[in-house]
Design a protein around this motif. Structure first.
Motif, PDB file in Angstrom:
ATOM      1  N   GLY A 167      62.288 -29.756 -15.235  1.00  0.00           N
ATOM      2  CA  GLY A 167      62.671 -29.183 -16.694  1.00  0.00           C
ATOM      3  C   GLY A 167      63.221 -30.449 -17.416  1.00  0.00           C
ATOM      4  N   TRP A 176      68.136 -26.844 -21.928  1.00  0.00           N
ATOM      5  CA  TRP A 176      67.520 -25.508 -21.617  1.00  0.00           C
ATOM      6  C   TRP A 176      66.243 -25.409 -20.838  1.00  0.00           C
ATOM      7  N   ALA A 201      65.626 -23.079 -17.634  1.00  0.00           N
ATOM      8  CA  ALA A 201      64.367 -21.993 -17.347  1.00  0.00           C
ATOM      9  C   ALA A 201      63.784 -22.758 -16.221  1.00  0.00           C
ATOM     10  N   LEU A 231      63.158 -20.209 -12.845  1.00  0.00           N
ATOM     11  CA  LEU A 231      61.879 -19.783 -12.485  1.00  0.00           C
ATOM     12  C   LEU A 231      61.818 -20.136 -10.911  1.00  0.00           C
ATOM     13  N   SER A 262      70.024 -16.239  -9.568  1.00  0.00           N
ATOM     14  CA  SER A 262      69.932 -16.679 -11.035  1.00  0.00           C
ATOM     15  C   SER A 262      71.419 -17.096 -11.341  1.00  0.00           C
TER      16      SER A 262
END
Length: 265
Positions: A50, A63, A67, A71, A179
């Motif tokens: 990312g 951000w 993400a 994922l 998460s």
């Protein structure tokens, strides 16, 4: 010490380090107990994908890194639970795949610069007030969730199958835990670095486990070790002009060696 704290950037660095220490030690306790330690390295390398995309796109990588880490965490948990693959196999596949993808993206774009380099090894002295606010808000949310589901997460870590037969929503809580860990790692890599955040989550808990206390006491010891490493590491970094992230991790290694010596029996 007074001289060091007279600088605003050092105060922000210490606050960021303390926030990371608390989040890493508490979440890491559940991860280590489940023998899932390598997920920290895997998610850190996934977040790096990312970061690479964000650097190339010319946008804030934070951000996008969050993400990518989320994922990856969901993919790992889905493959482990639905395809009944061994955890270490899934982690090895995702880690190598993420690292390869990040290297290819950076190579094709020729985007390896100082910004990306800081995500590899951390740049805690560049923390801004906005970074602290984001970390503090998420930290409160993460600790609230971990505290609310503390018993269930401990039960799952102790014996997942028994927890499942007892009516606990194991799959949902597993996704919740990975998460939280993914977001903690993604938010921390610019501070500590992709190559070092895994150590912040694993080493304090492993050292605390050597003292053979209950889970709550082990978590408290891990938190103490983590905070001590941040204070000693940051101070040593300032006075001896050393890289902050690496100094913190090296301090954790000394604490781990100390735990081995004290509890050698």
């Amino acid at each position: 010490m007074t001289e060091m704290l007279s600088y605003d950037f050092m105060i922000r660095a210490f606050l960021a380090g303390i926030i990371i220490a608390v989040l890493a030690a508490i979440s890491g306790s559940f991860i280590v107990l489940r023998r899932y330690s390598m997920i920290t390295e895997t998610l850190a390398h996934s977040a790096l994908v990312g970061v690479a995309v964000g650097v190339i796109a010319g946008t804030s990588p934070l951000w996008i890194a969050v993400a990518a880490a989320l994922l990856s965490a969901w993919a790992i948990e889905y493959l482990r639970s639905h395809f009944h693959l061994y955890s270490d196999s899934v982690l090895a596949i995702m880690l190598s795949g993420s690292l390869a993808l990040a290297v290819i993206i950076v190579s094709l774009a020729g985007a390896f610069n100082s910004s990306l380099f800081s995500y590899l090894f951390g740049s805690i002295l560049s923390v801004t007030k906005e970074d602290l606010i984001i970390m503090a808000l998420f930290g409160v949310a993460a600790l609230t969730l971990l505290g609310f589901f503390y018993k269930e997460l401990y039960f799952i870590a102790y014996d997942e199958e028994v927890a499942r037969t007892s009516g606990i929503k194991v799959e949902l809580l597993n996704f919740l835990l990975v998460s939280i860990v993914a977001i903690i790692i993604a938010l921390s890599i610019r501070i500590v670095g992709t190559l070092l955040i895994g150590a912040m989550m694993v080493i304090p808990t492993v050292a605390a486990l050597r003292f053979r206390q209950g889970f709550a006491q082990t978590m408290a010891l891990a938190l103490l070790f983590s905070l001590l490493a941040v204070i000693v590491g940051m101070s040593s970094s300032y006075f001896f002009s050393l890289p902050s992230g690496a100094t913190i991790v090296l301090t954790l290694l000394f604490i781990f060696i100390f735990s081995l010596v004290v509890n050698r029996r």
